[in-house]
Design a protein around this motif. Structure first.
Motif, short mmCIF file in Angstrom:
data_model
loop_
_atom_site.label_atom_id
_atom_site.label_comp_id
_atom_site.label_asym_id
_atom_site.label_seq_id
_atom_site.Cartn_x
_atom_site.Cartn_y
_atom_site.Cartn_z
N TRP A 36 31.40 39.40 56.36
CA TRP A 36 32.31 39.02 57.44
C TRP A 36 31.54 39.06 58.75
O TRP A 36 30.76 39.99 59.01
N HIS A 95 35.21 35.46 60.50
CA HIS A 95 34.80 34.48 59.49
C HIS A 95 34.27 35.19 58.25
O HIS A 95 33.47 36.12 58.35
N CYS A 96 34.70 34.70 57.11
CA CYS A 96 34.17 35.13 55.84
C CYS A 96 32.99 34.22 55.48
O CYS A 96 32.99 33.03 55.82
N ALA A 97 31.99 34.78 54.80
CA ALA A 97 30.83 33.99 54.43
C ALA A 97 30.30 34.43 53.07
O ALA A 97 30.43 35.59 52.69
N ARG A 111 23.08 35.44 60.02
CA ARG A 111 23.88 34.25 59.76
C ARG A 111 23.14 33.25 58.87
O ARG A 111 23.75 32.60 58.00
N TYR A 114 23.53 33.25 54.99
CA TYR A 114 24.79 32.86 54.36
C TYR A 114 24.88 31.34 54.29
O TYR A 114 24.60 30.64 55.27
N TYR A 116 27.74 29.56 52.93
CA TYR A 116 29.10 29.01 53.00
C TYR A 116 29.94 29.84 53.96
O TYR A 116 29.84 31.07 53.96
N TRP A 117 30.80 29.15 54.72
CA TRP A 117 31.61 29.79 55.75
C TRP A 117 33.05 29.33 55.69
O TRP A 117 33.32 28.16 55.39
#
Length: 127
Positions: A36, A95-97, A111, A114, A116-117
């Protein structure tokens, strides 16, 4: 491919609690580290917390340590973050990732790690 949808945000008074959920689709969810992040107006998106694919390892930013707890239910393809004792400075879009490249013990916090967001869910904490 992983699609992520967050929910659970809202307006809460300082000291209150919220539980955010992130529902994932795609077969790689159960083997992906999940995280997150949050982004306040005019600020960079910052790391909040992460959990390993098994749920056995977790990591937290210093700013939320002791107030936030991350968990996951791989049978439901869902990641949760419980936030307690919320402060006005916690106001942000959360945001979830997903980080399917990381399937071991290591927990990504950048960031760029990751792939996918989700679109995010707004959390507003009033003083």
């Amino acid at each position: 491919q992983v699609q992520l949808v967050e929910s659970g945000g809202g307006l809460v008074q300082a000291g209150g609690s919220l539980r955010l959920s992130c529902a994932a689709s795609g077969r790689t969810f159960s083997s992906s580290a999940m995280g997150w992040f949050r982004q306040a107006p005019g600020k960079e998106r910052e790391f909040v917390t992460a959990i390993s694919w098994s749920g056995g390892n977790t990591d937290y930013a210093d700013s939320v340590k002791g107030r936030v707890s991350i968990s996951r239910d791989n049978a439901k393809n869902t990641v949760y973050v419980q936030m307690n004792n919320l402060k006005p400075e916690d106001t942000a879009v959360y945001h979830c990732a997903a980080a399917p490249r990381y399937r071991g013990w290591y927990l990504p916090s950048a960031r760029s790690e990751y792939d996918y967001w989700g679109q995010g869910t707004q959390v507003t904490v009033s003083s």
